[in-house]
Write a protein that holds these residues in place. Sequence first.
Motif, PDB file in Angstrom:
ATOM      1  N   ILE A  97       0.817  -1.198   0.206  1.00 53.15           N
ATOM      2  CA  ILE A  97       0.067  -0.076   0.122  1.00 53.15           C
ATOM      3  C   ILE A  97       1.060   1.050   0.103  1.00 53.15           C
ATOM      4  CG2 ILE A  97      -1.792   1.193   1.392  1.00 53.15           C
ATOM      5  CD1 ILE A  97      -2.696  -1.482   2.517  1.00 53.15           C
ATOM      6  N   PRO A  98       0.398   2.263  -1.031  1.00 55.08           N
ATOM      7  CA  PRO A  98       1.504   3.365  -0.693  1.00 55.08           C
ATOM      8  C   PRO A  98       1.494   4.127   0.771  1.00 55.08           C
ATOM      9  CG  PRO A  98      -0.142   3.497  -2.739  1.00 55.08           C
ATOM     10  CD  PRO A  98      -0.365   2.246  -1.860  1.00 55.08           C
ATOM     11  N   GLU A  99       2.527   4.564   0.816  1.00 50.20           N
ATOM     12  CA  GLU A  99       2.828   5.238   2.168  1.00 50.20           C
ATOM     13  C   GLU A  99       1.975   6.539   2.348  1.00 50.20           C
ATOM     14  OE1 GLU A  99       7.144   6.003   2.488  1.00 50.20           O
ATOM     15  OE2 GLU A  99       7.743   3.738   2.530  1.00 50.20           O
ATOM     16  N   GLY A 100       1.982   7.290   1.466  1.00 50.70           N
ATOM     17  CA  GLY A 100       1.254   8.427   1.656  1.00 50.70           C
ATOM     18  C   GLY A 100      -0.446   8.284   1.945  1.00 50.70           C
ATOM     19  N   VAL A 101      -0.999   7.082   1.746  1.00 46.51           N
ATOM     20  CA  VAL A 101      -2.450   7.022   2.034  1.00 46.51           C
ATOM     21  C   VAL A 101      -2.922   6.859   3.663  1.00 46.51           C
ATOM     22  CG1 VAL A 101      -4.347   5.115   1.598  1.00 46.51           C
ATOM     23  CG2 VAL A 101      -2.502   5.290   0.152  1.00 46.51           C
ATOM     24  N   SER A 102      -3.483   8.177   3.885  1.00 48.85           N
ATOM     25  CA  SER A 102      -3.774   8.190   5.274  1.00 48.85           C
ATOM     26  C   SER A 102      -4.972   9.045   5.473  1.00 48.85           C
ATOM     27  CB  SER A 102      -2.574   8.806   6.037  1.00 48.85           C
ATOM     28  OG  SER A 102      -2.296   9.960   5.624  1.00 48.85           O
ATOM     29  N   ASP A 103      -5.474   9.514   6.701  1.00 51.17           N
ATOM     30  CA  ASP A 103      -6.477  10.377   6.922  1.00 51.17           C
ATOM     31  C   ASP A 103      -6.424  11.668   5.969  1.00 51.17           C
ATOM     32  OD1 ASP A 103      -8.403   8.484   8.293  1.00 51.17           O
ATOM     33  OD2 ASP A 103      -6.892   8.783   9.828  1.00 51.17           O
ATOM     34  N   THR A 104      -5.261  12.210   6.244  1.00 53.90           N
ATOM     35  CA  THR A 104      -5.042  13.466   5.187  1.00 53.90           C
ATOM     36  C   THR A 104      -4.968  13.551   3.964  1.00 53.90           C
ATOM     37  OG1 THR A 104      -2.640  13.318   5.742  1.00 53.90           O
ATOM     38  CG2 THR A 104      -3.826  14.430   7.568  1.00 53.90           C
ATOM     39  N   TYR A 105      -4.834  12.357   3.424  1.00 52.19           N
ATOM     40  CA  TYR A 105      -4.764  11.919   2.119  1.00 52.19           C
ATOM     41  C   TYR A 105      -6.161  12.048   1.463  1.00 52.19           C
ATOM     42  CZ  TYR A 105      -4.045   9.040  -2.339  1.00 52.19           C
ATOM     43  OH  TYR A 105      -3.886   8.531  -3.593  1.00 52.19           O
ATOM     44  N   PHE A 106      -7.256  11.708   2.251  1.00 51.62           N
ATOM     45  CA  PHE A 106      -8.401  11.939   1.550  1.00 51.62           C
ATOM     46  C   PHE A 106      -9.084  13.507   1.839  1.00 51.62           C
ATOM     47  CE2 PHE A 106      -7.862   7.453   2.312  1.00 51.62           C
ATOM     48  CZ  PHE A 106      -8.328   6.855   1.311  1.00 51.62           C
ATOM     49  N   THR A 107      -8.562  14.362   2.643  1.00 54.16           N
ATOM     50  CA  THR A 107      -9.038  15.556   2.853  1.00 54.16           C
ATOM     51  C   THR A 107      -8.928  16.389   1.802  1.00 54.16           C
ATOM     52  OG1 THR A 107      -6.995  16.314   3.770  1.00 54.16           O
ATOM     53  CG2 THR A 107      -8.731  15.466   5.364  1.00 54.16           C
ATOM     54  N   ARG A 108      -9.939  17.204   1.145  1.00 55.04           N
ATOM     55  CA  ARG A 108      -9.999  18.186   0.035  1.00 55.04           C
ATOM     56  C   ARG A 108      -9.091  19.365   0.564  1.00 55.04           C
ATOM     57  NH1 ARG A 108     -15.519  17.117  -3.370  1.00 55.04           N
ATOM     58  NH2 ARG A 108     -15.371  14.749  -3.590  1.00 55.04           N
ATOM     59  N   SER A 109      -8.669  20.080  -0.499  1.00 53.49           N
ATOM     60  CA  SER A 109      -7.953  21.445  -0.218  1.00 53.49           C
ATOM     61  C   SER A 109      -9.401  22.296  -0.260  1.00 53.49           C
ATOM     62  CB  SER A 109      -7.159  21.748  -1.072  1.00 53.49           C
ATOM     63  OG  SER A 109      -7.356  21.451  -2.739  1.00 53.49           O
ATOM     64  N   SER A 110      -8.964  23.395   0.201  1.00 56.71           N
ATOM     65  CA  SER A 110      -9.848  24.298   0.152  1.00 56.71           C
ATOM     66  C   SER A 110     -10.227  24.996  -1.342  1.00 56.71           C
ATOM     67  CB  SER A 110      -9.138  25.833   0.966  1.00 56.71           C
ATOM     68  OG  SER A 110      -8.235  26.211   0.568  1.00 56.71           O
TER      69      SER A 110
END
Length: 240
Positions: free
Chosen positions: A162-175
């Motif tokens: 699994i890619p290392e960057g996949v976390s909770d912040t990975y799914f948050t959209r930018s403003s």
Amino acid sequence: MAGKPHSPRNQVLLGGISRYSRSAMYRKRFLYKRKKVAAKADNPAEPLYRVKPIKGEDNGKTRDVLLKKSPRYYPTEDVKRRISSRKHPKPGKVRSSITPGTVLIILAGRHMGKRVVFLKQLASGLLLVTGPFCVNGFPLRRVCQSYVIATSTRLDISTLNIPEGVSDTYFTRSSSQKDKGGDLFADSKKSYLVSDERKEDQKSVDTQLLTLIKNVPSMRQYLSGRFSLKHGQYPHKMKF
């Protein structure tokens, strides 16, 4: 001469059951007409002041001091102030039936009824799942475990990277991706665009899962089909 003793009004029938109920006997005896006068308890009133001796001459020798002082501060408005909490919520434990590689059934949302593969639990307690996307159109997403049904079907994903960057912040959209509104009559709605990073991560996960799915017969058809209930079928009586 004394008369014969009369039989009681409420006789005991077979089985130890009384002929009249308690409310019926209450009405027959006219107990509701008897006034019950409760004796008032002599509770002496608590004193509001206490006598405090005062030293010195020409000071009156004593003072009456309140036992309970009134507060010095009164709020101008009756608005409840939010108290900061020291509790830090911890992520919930995953059910024992949900292990990495377990096939889950989505119960709510736009993908309701689809079968997905569980990859891992994130720091927030949510489940990281995928369809994969090339099989049933379900991308890498976070799902709460209360909205899934765990099946007995499992894939061996011990070799899955699994890619290392996949976390909770990975799914948050930018403003910038969120619609901030504006003019009501202007066409300001912007469609969500998937970043190139997420496309590459999805492609890498899908290629790894496809090789594992091919090793299991009829697994691709099982994941591509939707789950649904027919008349007379009940989930709590089914074994998944």
